[in-house]
Structure formats: C-alpha cells, structure tokens
Scaffold this motif. Structure first.
Motif, mmCIF file in Angstrom:
data_model
loop_
_atom_site.group_PDB
_atom_site.id
_atom_site.type_symbol
_atom_site.label_atom_id
_atom_site.label_comp_id
_atom_site.label_asym_id
_atom_site.label_seq_id
_atom_site.Cartn_x
_atom_site.Cartn_y
_atom_site.Cartn_z
ATOM 1 N N ALA A 10 0.820 -0.943 0.446
ATOM 2 C CA ALA A 10 -0.064 0.133 -0.162
ATOM 3 C C ALA A 10 0.539 1.479 0.158
ATOM 4 O O ALA A 10 1.462 1.430 0.496
ATOM 5 N N THR A 11 0.506 2.804 -1.030
ATOM 6 C CA THR A 11 1.145 3.637 -0.827
ATOM 7 C C THR A 11 0.012 4.809 -0.875
ATOM 8 O O THR A 11 -0.376 5.170 -1.630
ATOM 9 N N PRO A 12 -0.274 4.541 0.602
ATOM 10 C CA PRO A 12 -1.851 5.810 0.505
ATOM 11 C C PRO A 12 -1.330 6.677 0.818
ATOM 12 O O PRO A 12 0.100 6.736 0.872
ATOM 13 N N ARG A 13 -2.338 8.378 0.376
ATOM 14 C CA ARG A 13 -1.800 9.244 0.569
ATOM 15 C C ARG A 13 -2.719 9.601 1.795
ATOM 16 O O ARG A 13 -3.027 8.579 3.263
ATOM 17 N N VAL A 14 -1.613 10.761 2.726
ATOM 18 C CA VAL A 14 -1.125 10.797 3.527
ATOM 19 C C VAL A 14 -1.939 12.329 3.895
ATOM 20 O O VAL A 14 -1.458 12.513 3.756
ATOM 21 N N ALA A 15 -2.296 12.548 5.291
ATOM 22 C CA ALA A 15 -3.491 13.919 5.118
ATOM 23 C C ALA A 15 -3.594 14.082 7.176
ATOM 24 O O ALA A 15 -3.818 13.305 7.491
#
Length: 155
Positions: A10-15
């Motif tokens: 997984a390479t999630p976007r992080v906010a």
C-alpha cells in the motif's frame, strides 16, 4: 528477494488536520474553495514530512496561524474511490483565543470562510464519514484517548 519479487504494498495518501474547539465544544470548520463541503483545517503530507509537521504547516499556510499542535487524536483508514488508499490524522489544536480568531487570514486562497459547528450538526456541512471522524476526535480529546478508525468509524 528482489524488488520485482516483492508483493505489492500500500502507498496511501496521507493527510493531517487540526481539531480546534471553542468554549462550547463546537468544531472549527473551514470552507475550501475547491470542495463542495466544509472540512477541518489541514491538508496532505509532503514527502519526507511527518503528519504532525504537515498539520502545523497547513495551519500557517491556510489560516495564517502559528500554533502548536498537541497529541494525535485519531488516525483513520479512509480509502476513496477517486483517490485510492488514504490515512488521515487529526491532531488536538486546542481552543483559539479571541485574538487568534481575529488573526485568521486565508493566505493561500484555498479557504473562503470559517465557522464553529456543533458536533451534532456536522453532517449538514460535510460527508458522514468526515463527521464520524471529527466526532471520534472530539471524544478522544475529551477522554484522553487516541482512536483508530476506518471510514470514520472508531474501532
């Protein structure tokens, strides 16, 4: 094992966002110019940046406020159909003083207005899973806990 043999990861976007509450327990919400709903102040984490550092940076860029951000309240696994996997952090930003409220400036043009919203009225300002995530953060702040959520539902 070579890089080609590695299983997909997984390479999630992080906010990261900030939970500001007023004296009545209402949540500071902002109206982004590029969304059709309200949100809490915050934004995406840049490469090499921690979620907490991103939250501090976003407060300065979006609101013109230099503020310390406290402990993490919620981390939410919230993939979106059009954006893929996402990890969303909410940090405790405390209560703004009257002077800080008056100092809010929309410096980068991303926001058009702000207001305080009661936690039971969050759905009228944004998506249900955002409302659930914010409520989970408010409860975590009140109880002194940290919460893990999926799609805004605390587990």
């Amino acid at each position: 094992m070579t890089a080609n043999e590695m299983p997909p990861m997984a390479t999630p976007r992080v906010a990261a966002g900030a939970l500001f509450l007023d004296e009545e327990g209402r949540v500071l919400m902002v109206k982004p110019s590029y969304k059709d709903f309200w949100d809490i102040p915050g934004g995406y984490v840049e490469p090499g940046e921690s979620p907490r550092a991103a939250c501090v940076r976003e407060m300065e860029e979006e609101l013109g406020l230099r503020t310390n951000v406290g402990r993490m309240l919620v981390v939410d696994w919230a993939p979106a159909d059009n954006e893929g996997d996402k990890l969303l952090f909410i940090f405790d930003a405390g209560t703004l003083s009257r002077g800080q409220e008056q100092a809010i400036r929309f410096l980068d043009g991303e926001l058009t207005e702000w207001r305080y919203v009661a936690t039971d009225a969050l759905e009228s300002h944004g998506p249900s899973r955002l409302a659930r995530r914010i409520r989970a953060a408010a409860v975590a702040r009140q109880t002194g806990n940290t919460t893990y959520a999926e799609h805004g539902r605390a587990l």
